[in-house]
Structure formats: C-alpha cells, structure tokens
Design a protein around this motif. Structure first.
Motif: not given
Length: 461
Positions: A252-260
């Motif tokens: 999800s967008a939230d999970s890739v934001r967490e990676m960043r």
C-alpha cells in the motif's frame, strides 16, 4: 508503463543528455543508460557508450547491486502487512539459530542490527556463492560489530538474513517469491537474478590508462538478497513509480511511505550530509529536496534509483564499470534539471465534495500557550496543524472516523488529536498528545494545565 519522449521541452532534453554525456566521458564509463520518470511514465531516456552504433536501450540489463535490498525489504513488509510477522519481532522468533537473532526485523531492515558490513573473506562480490552455502558462512564466527540497535552500520549479511527469513516463511526460494509477489505484478519482466540477453558486460577501467579489464559476474548464492539482481532502466522506472505511489497488489501507499521514513539513528556524518536510512531505502536532502531510493554497486557495475515524491520525479542511472561516474549524483542532477526547468504543475484546486459541520467548526486559529497555529481541513479528509509563523512543530493527521485524528509525521506521528467539548456541545479545546490548544492564548475558559493567573494579562509592573 507508457513511454513518451515528447513530454519534456527540447531544452530540457538537451540538458539531460548533456549531463549524462559529461558523466560518461569524464567518468570513463564503457556505457551509461538513464531514464527520467514523471506522472507515472518514462518521459526521457538517454544513453552514451564508447562503442559506436551500440547504444543500450531501455531493455538492456545492467547489474543493480544493492538496489536489490529495496526489493528484499518490500518482501519483508508484505509479510508484516499480512500479519505473518511484526517488525519488532527478534529474528530468532522466525529464523532461530543464526547467532544474530537478538536483532529485530526492523533493525535488520534499517542496518541497525549491529552486524558486520561484509561476510568473512574471500571478497564475496568477486567469488562464487558456493563458497558460502550456509548462513554461518555468511555471518562468520563473530557476526556482530556493534551493540544491537545502537547505530547505523550498513550490513550486507543483514539482508542475507532477511532473504533467508522470506524463504523460511514463504517456503520457497527468495527469487521465486520476488518474481511472484513483486516483479510480475509490477510488470518488471526484464529483472532477474541471472543476466539475460541483451545485457551489458561488466568492466574495470584502469585508473591511469584508458584500457579495460572484464569483471567476473558471480552468482552470489546466499548473498543474493543483498545484491544479486539485474535490471533495466525501463523496469526500474516502473519500480520507481511503485516506490512513490504504492500498488495495492504489492504494498500500500502507507507501507511504501513507511519505507521512505528514517528508521536508523543518524551518525554525525549523516547529519552533516543530510542523509538517512529508512526500511530498505536511502534518504538524502539535496538541492533543497528530499530524495529517496537506493544505490548499488558490484564489480563491473554502478547503479542508482532516485525518487523525489514532492516533484513527482524519478531518475534511474546504470553504468557498467567498477568505479567511475557517481550514479547517485547524476540521478539527483537529472531530477533537479527537470524540476527547475519544468516545475510540476499542481492539480486544479477543487472544493471538498462535502464537509462535516462539526469538523469545519474546528478550522482556523488555535494557540498552544502563546504560539499561534492554524488547523486546516485537507482534501483527503484529514487535517493539518501548522504554526502561523512557519517555525515550529507541524503535523498532518488522518481521520480515524470517530471524530479523532492520528498524526502521520514529525513530532506528532502516532499521536491522537481530539476536540474536547463542553456539556452543551461547544468546543472547549483541542487535545493533541496531552497538549492543550485553545482559541485564545491561555484561554481562562479552558483547562490549561497549571491554570491561568486570575489577574490576567498585564504590562510591566
């Protein structure tokens, strides 16, 4: 993913070509391939080569080295999102007996697990993976170099452990899981663990003479999750779009934001250079913008993928030499050139389709003590809280659906905002993680901690 070479102005395309031409010539690279992504598609592609008539195109593979780590991190985050593991779990819970099991999964992702940077000799990047068939061969007798969780220390063996974790929990080889869960859904058909024609050869360029030596292309075996992959500018452009936007088929967008999001304690040198590390992603402030992505190198190859989410831009740079141009600097310059020459045109302002009157009532000016803030409603249904002076803590908060909001970033990340109402339903104050925000500075009608002097405001006594 669509490709359109007509999206950029001729002057911008020339500036991009000039940048990679200078990098290839001054860096003495056998070849250099690059791409720029905007709006979910490749808007420019360029290459330079020392072999006339054989310029690589978007489908020519290069080895991408440690960019592989970002793919491995995606697989681990998928396991987290499915509830198979928690990032706070110690590795020992899921992969016992490694000798490095005290480190949590999050610490391994952020290179804070205390592990050594490299596996024991011989140099793993230039020798067959068959020399290290077991995890014990990768970790050695003394796998730790630092206390677990205390500092960021880049570790290739750490990502070998994460790859082994994926294999243990999925019951299949790392590359098979990667292909099924990431590469195929994203349409990355030219990314693989072994080189597939057409692909560039890896070269070492003599530091003091214009001559070259071929580098071996070893199968890294157990170390594959740290640096095995081969890919193309076309495929990495697709991956860049995913890292900026997410894709529900993968993460999800939230999970890739967490990676960043920064996840590792910063060293003094990192603070000075404006760099940090997230969960499988490198972060750097350069030219006034936040760039995220990853670099990679293996004997014969250099690579970089850089994304500026704010500018809706990404760049990929692939080179086939052991040392020479700095792909991270080139990629950052490609992003800057387009961002400055053709700034992103914002979407048209549109009013909200509807609004909760109880939420609209909260919009406007609030005070934390004597500092003025403004609360705004955002188009995604959340709110933002920003200091009117421009200096101080700010927050973006998502709606929880029950009249409260949760902070998304900065000091207030994870903190709860709620409007506290009086018995008659009117708003008394906002509570944000125990901080009281009032409509007037130290409003005597609100429960300001410590109370308000009954004599009120005064001049010099």
């Amino acid at each position: 993913m669509k490709t359109s070479q007509e999206e950029l102005l001729p002057a911008t395309r020339r500036a991009l070509l000039h940048r990679i031409a200078v990098a290839q010539a001054e860096g003495r690279a056998p070849s250099l391939a690059a791409a720029v992504v905007r709006g979910g598609q490749t808007v420019w592609y360029g290459s330079r080569t020392s072999v006339d008539g054989h310029a690589p195109d978007e489908n020519v593979q290069y080895r991408i080295g440690s960019i592989t780590k970002t793919f491995t991190a995606v697989l681990v985050l998928r396991l987290r999102d499915e509830g198979v593991l928690d990032l706070g779990d110690p590795l020992e819970k899921h992969l016992p007996g490694t000798g490095a099991g005290e480190a949590t999964i999050a610490e391994l992702l952020a290179h804070t697990g205390g592990l050594a940077a490299e596996s024991p000799a011989p140099w793993w990047e230039r020798t067959p993976g068959s020399l290290r068939p077991e995890l014990a061969d990768v970790l050695g007798e003394l796998p730790l170099r630092h206390p677990v969780g205390r500092r960021h220390h880049y570790s290739n063996p750490g990502y070998t452990l994460l790859g082994a974790l994926v294999e243990e929990l999925r019951g299949a080889p790392w590359e098979e899981v990667l292909r099924r869960e990431v590469l195929e859904p994203l349409g990355m058909r030219r990314t693989s663990g072994d080189p597939r024609a057409p692909h560039a050869g890896g070269w070492a360029v003599h530091p003091w003479a214009d001559v070259m030596l071929p580098e071996p292309a070893e199968d890294l075996g157990r170390m594959a999750p740290a640096g095995q992959l081969w890919s193309t500018t076309g495929d990495l452009a697709r991956f860049a779009v995913f890292l900026a936007q997410g894709d529900e088929r993968v993460l999800s967008a939230d999970s890739v934001r967490e990676m960043r999001t920064p996840a590792a304690p910063a060293e003094a040198a990192d603070v000075m250079s404006g760099s940090a590390y997230g969960l499988g992603m490198q972060l750097q402030y350069r030219d006034g913008r936040l760039l995220v992505g990853h670099s990679g190198s293996l004997p014969g190859f250099l690579a970089n993928l850089t994304v500026s989410v704010e500018d809706d831009l990404a760049a990929v740079v692939l080179v086939n030499c052991t040392s020479g141009p700095m792909p991270s600097a080139v990629a950052a310059d490609l992003v800057r050139i387009v961002a400055e020459a053709e700034p992103r045109i914002p979407e048209p302002w549109r009013p909200l389709p509807d609004v909760d009157e109880g939420v609209l009532e909260l919009a406007g000016q609030w005070y934390w003590g004597t500092q003025a803030f403004v609360l705004r409603l955002t188009v995604d249904g959340g709110v933002s809280l920003e200091p009117l002076s421009g200096v101080g803590r700010r927050a973006r908060l998502r709606a929880n659906g029950d009249g409260t909001w949760t902070g998304l970033d900065g000091y207030y990340a994870g903190e709860l905002l709620k409007a506290v109402r009086r018995p008659d339903g009117s708003v008394s104050h906002l509570d944000l993680g125990s901080f009281v925000f009032t409509r007037q500075p130290y409003d005597e009608g609100a429960p300001v901690p410590g109370g308000v002097d009954p004599e009120g405001w005064r001049g010099i006594p």
